[in-house]
Design an enzyme around this catalytic site. Structure first.
Site, PDB file in Angstrom:
ATOM      1  N   GLU A  86      35.867  50.896  37.750  1.00  0.00           N
ATOM      2  CA  GLU A  86      36.040  49.445  37.677  1.00  0.00           C
ATOM      3  C   GLU A  86      36.351  48.863  39.048  1.00  0.00           C
ATOM      4  O   GLU A  86      37.028  49.491  39.858  1.00  0.00           O
ATOM      5  CB  GLU A  86      37.219  49.108  36.760  1.00  0.00           C
ATOM      6  CG  GLU A  86      36.942  49.378  35.314  1.00  0.00           C
ATOM      7  CD  GLU A  86      38.193  49.249  34.470  1.00  0.00           C
ATOM      8  OE1 GLU A  86      38.107  49.506  33.268  1.00  0.00           O
ATOM      9  OE2 GLU A  86      39.261  48.910  35.030  1.00  0.00           O
ATOM     10  N   CYS A 112      38.895  44.218  44.703  1.00  0.00           N
ATOM     11  CA  CYS A 112      39.747  45.363  44.427  1.00  0.00           C
ATOM     12  C   CYS A 112      38.848  46.552  44.106  1.00  0.00           C
ATOM     13  O   CYS A 112      38.052  46.494  43.169  1.00  0.00           O
ATOM     14  CB  CYS A 112      40.624  45.007  43.242  1.00  0.00           C
ATOM     15  SG  CYS A 112      41.496  46.392  42.584  1.00  0.00           S
ATOM     16  N   CYS A 119      42.746  59.617  37.907  1.00  0.00           N
ATOM     17  CA  CYS A 119      43.830  59.763  38.883  1.00  0.00           C
ATOM     18  C   CYS A 119      44.705  60.940  38.480  1.00  0.00           C
ATOM     19  O   CYS A 119      44.920  61.182  37.304  1.00  0.00           O
ATOM     20  CB  CYS A 119      44.669  58.482  38.924  1.00  0.00           C
ATOM     21  SG  CYS A 119      45.966  58.519  40.170  1.00  0.00           S
ATOM     22  N   CYS A 123      51.027  58.141  36.219  1.00  0.00           N
ATOM     23  CA  CYS A 123      52.128  57.210  35.964  1.00  0.00           C
ATOM     24  C   CYS A 123      52.143  56.781  34.490  1.00  0.00           C
ATOM     25  O   CYS A 123      51.093  56.580  33.883  1.00  0.00           O
ATOM     26  CB  CYS A 123      51.993  55.982  36.856  1.00  0.00           C
ATOM     27  SG  CYS A 123      51.963  56.410  38.609  1.00  0.00           S
ATOM     28  N   CYS A 126      50.310  53.449  33.357  1.00  0.00           N
ATOM     29  CA  CYS A 126      48.982  53.152  33.894  1.00  0.00           C
ATOM     30  C   CYS A 126      47.868  53.682  32.999  1.00  0.00           C
ATOM     31  O   CYS A 126      47.854  54.839  32.608  1.00  0.00           O
ATOM     32  CB  CYS A 126      48.849  53.747  35.283  1.00  0.00           C
ATOM     33  SG  CYS A 126      47.209  53.551  35.996  1.00  0.00           S
ATOM     34  N   CYS A 343      43.280  48.205  35.192  1.00  0.00           N
ATOM     35  CA  CYS A 343      43.914  48.833  36.346  1.00  0.00           C
ATOM     36  C   CYS A 343      44.996  47.929  36.904  1.00  0.00           C
ATOM     37  O   CYS A 343      45.435  48.060  38.029  1.00  0.00           O
ATOM     38  CB  CYS A 343      42.886  49.227  37.403  1.00  0.00           C
ATOM     39  SG  CYS A 343      41.664  47.982  37.737  1.00  0.00           S
TER      40      CYS A 343
HETATM   41  N1  SAH Z   1      47.159  54.459  42.842  1.00  0.00           N
HETATM   42  C1  SAH Z   1      47.511  53.357  43.653  1.00  0.00           C
HETATM   43  C2  SAH Z   1      46.520  52.218  43.591  1.00  0.00           C
HETATM   44  C3  SAH Z   1      45.940  51.889  42.257  1.00  0.00           C
HETATM   45  S1  SAH Z   1      47.035  51.229  41.040  1.00  0.00           S
HETATM   46  C4  SAH Z   1      48.902  52.886  43.320  1.00  0.00           C
HETATM   47  O1  SAH Z   1      49.469  53.341  42.328  1.00  0.00           O
HETATM   48  O2  SAH Z   1      49.434  52.092  44.083  1.00  0.00           O
HETATM   49  C5  SAH Z   1      47.217  49.538  41.616  1.00  0.00           C
HETATM   50  C6  SAH Z   1      48.476  48.847  41.120  1.00  0.00           C
HETATM   51  O3  SAH Z   1      48.364  48.554  39.714  1.00  0.00           O
HETATM   52  C7  SAH Z   1      49.735  49.705  41.290  1.00  0.00           C
HETATM   53  O4  SAH Z   1      50.771  48.962  41.864  1.00  0.00           O
HETATM   54  C8  SAH Z   1      50.020  50.084  39.859  1.00  0.00           C
HETATM   55  O5  SAH Z   1      51.353  50.434  39.713  1.00  0.00           O
HETATM   56  C9  SAH Z   1      49.606  48.850  39.100  1.00  0.00           C
HETATM   57  N2  SAH Z   1      49.481  49.048  37.654  1.00  0.00           N
HETATM   58  C10 SAH Z   1      49.087  50.150  36.994  1.00  0.00           C
HETATM   59  N3  SAH Z   1      49.131  49.947  35.642  1.00  0.00           N
HETATM   60  C11 SAH Z   1      49.560  48.672  35.462  1.00  0.00           C
HETATM   61  C12 SAH Z   1      49.820  47.858  34.311  1.00  0.00           C
HETATM   62  N4  SAH Z   1      49.627  48.319  33.079  1.00  0.00           N
HETATM   63  N5  SAH Z   1      50.268  46.592  34.499  1.00  0.00           N
HETATM   64  C13 SAH Z   1      50.447  46.117  35.754  1.00  0.00           C
HETATM   65  N6  SAH Z   1      50.223  46.831  36.874  1.00  0.00           N
HETATM   66  C14 SAH Z   1      49.787  48.098  36.730  1.00  0.00           C
HETATM   67 FE1  SF4 Z   2      47.261  56.681  39.672  1.00  0.00          FE
HETATM   68 FE2  SF4 Z   2      47.672  54.617  38.060  1.00  0.00          FE
HETATM   69 FE3  SF4 Z   2      49.746  55.847  39.169  1.00  0.00          FE
HETATM   70 FE4  SF4 Z   2      48.126  54.348  40.725  1.00  0.00          FE
HETATM   71  S1  SF4 Z   2      49.419  53.615  39.044  1.00  0.00           S
HETATM   72  S2  SF4 Z   2      48.912  56.406  41.158  1.00  0.00           S
HETATM   73  S3  SF4 Z   2      46.155  54.728  39.679  1.00  0.00           S
HETATM   74  S4  SF4 Z   2      48.298  56.761  37.717  1.00  0.00           S
END
Ligand code: SAH
Ligand code: SF4
Length: 355
Positions: A86, A112, A119, A123, A126, A343
């Site tokens: 995406e 973006c 990944c 997290c 996520c 994302c």
């Molecule tokens: N892996 C990198 C970049 C991709 S994620 C990182 O973690 O920074 C980009 C941003 O989206 C990160 O700050 C992540 O914490 C946030 N994100 C992920 N899931 C989310 C959600 N459900 N609601 C809001 N932000 C989210």
């Molecule tokens: Fe990976 Fe999602 Fe964590 Fe970013 S927020 S490091 S994309 S698992």
């Protein structure tokens, strides 16, 4: 056959004779947006033929577009091996016209991009993490996302675009290819997107933050912090067991950044978990001595997600606390809650007076 989008101009110069042809090829692909070597009319026919035998120009294919009321567009893109990723187009500032209807200020865009299929970091909040890790994207697959979107949305070649590596994947877990993409994006014969208009967002891979700093690319850094104590951060982001908050802050302090710029700290506000003023206080302490800017993000719930979006008052009180202590702080409104912002792609909306 090789995807020519994977090559930096310097690498391409090694492949063509004479070397300056690389510059022309870059101009055709990135500035004029052609998708076949045949159209590169200032190249000798023999070279065009040779290129067509060795390379393809292969940006990802657009499978689906979801538009949001606020103008953002989310793209589902398909790579050559069938995997999908995406990318999101975020119009940051609309164009401005004078009384005669003439455009006086062009629209600004942020794109973006994803850096991996899936990944590894895992997290808890996520959606990308749920599918596990599949593979790294190549430099051309990263750059190709912007080419595909620019073409679909008819964004002119000279238009200012910012890049954020905030789509699917952990960019610092694919640093070599991301670094190449940064170079290709910033090439003066290509898209000319300066490194200071590219932001790498990371979950906090401290040694890679240091390596990125040593590479001296001049990109901006965003840290997905999300919690101010290690216990909670470990629960949300298992990577914190390897590199804890202190270790990340140490890496950030050593990161070279343009005098006029700041390191961005992203802080996901999750209802009743980290949205209290005690956390805000700890955050202020952590950021002491860093030229920081905080972006508060509302957790964006998805079906089955274990967390909730916080109340607006709590978010505003959190922001106010930081602003009152001299820390730049914005709240990012979830870009297009009406599209499935998987994302977590969110638009920055400044609520602070100081910005
Ligand atoms: N892996 C990198 C970049 C991709 S994620 C990182 O973690 O920074 C980009 C941003 O989206 C990160 O700050 C992540 O914490 C946030 N994100 C992920 N899931 C989310 C959600 N459900 N609601 C809001 N932000 C989210
Ligand atoms: Fe990976 Fe999602 Fe964590 Fe970013 S927020 S490091 S994309 S698992």
């Amino acid at each position: 056959m090789k995807n020519i989008l994977d090559y930096t101009k310097a690498e391409l110069a090694q492949e063509v004779d004479p070397k300056f042809r690389a510059q022309q090829i870059f101009q055709w692909i990135y500035q004029k947006g052609v998708e076949s070597f045949d159209e590169m009319t200032n190249l000798p026919k023999a070279l065009r033929q040779e290129l067509a035998e060795r390379f393809v120009i292969a940006p990802p294919k657009i499978l689906q577009i979801e538009g949001s009321q606020d103008g953002s567009k989310k793209y589902l893109l398909q790579l050559q091996d069938g995997h999908t990723i995406e990318s999101v187009l975020l119009p940051m500032k609309p164009e401005e016209r004078d009384s005669t209807g003439k455009i006086v200020k062009e629209a600004r865009y942020t794109i973006c991009v994803s850096s991996q299929v899936g990944c590894k970091v895992g997290c808890a909040f996520c959606l990308t993490a749920k599918g596990g890790f599949v593979r790294n994207l190549t430099p051309g697959e990263i750059v190709g996302q912007v080419l595909a979107i620019r073409k679909e949305h008819a964004i002119p070649a000279n238009r200012r675009v910012n890049i954020v590596y905030m789509g699917m994947g952990e960019p610092l877990d694919n640093l070599d290819n991301v670094a190449k993409a940064i170079r290709i994006f910033s090439d003066e014969h290509g898209l000319s997107i300066a490194p200071r208009r590219q932001t790498i967002s990371t979950s906090g891979l401290a040694p890679k933050i240091e390596k990125l700093g040593q590479m001296g690319l001049g990109v901006l850094l965003a840290i997905s912090l999300h919690a101010v104590d290690d216990r909670l951060r470990e629960q949300l982001m298992p990577i914190n067991k390897a590199y804890n908050i202190e270790r990340i802050i140490e890496a950030v302090k050593g990161f070279p950044i343009d005098q006029r710029k700041r390191v961005m700290f992203e802080y996901l506000l999750i209802k009743d978990l980290n949205d209290d003023l005690k956390s805000a206080k700890r955050l202020v302490q952590l950021l002491q001595g860093i030229k920081a800017k905080v972006n508060l993000i509302y957790f964006n719930p998805y079906p089955g997600s274990p967390f909730q979006r916080p109340d607006e008052e709590r978010a505003k009180a959190f922001q106010r606390y930081l602003l009152d202590r001299g820390i730049l702080c914005t709240i990012r409104e979830s870009k297009g809650l009406d599209i499935s912002a998987a994302c977590g792609q969110l638009k920055e909306r400044s609520l602070g007076d100081s910005l």
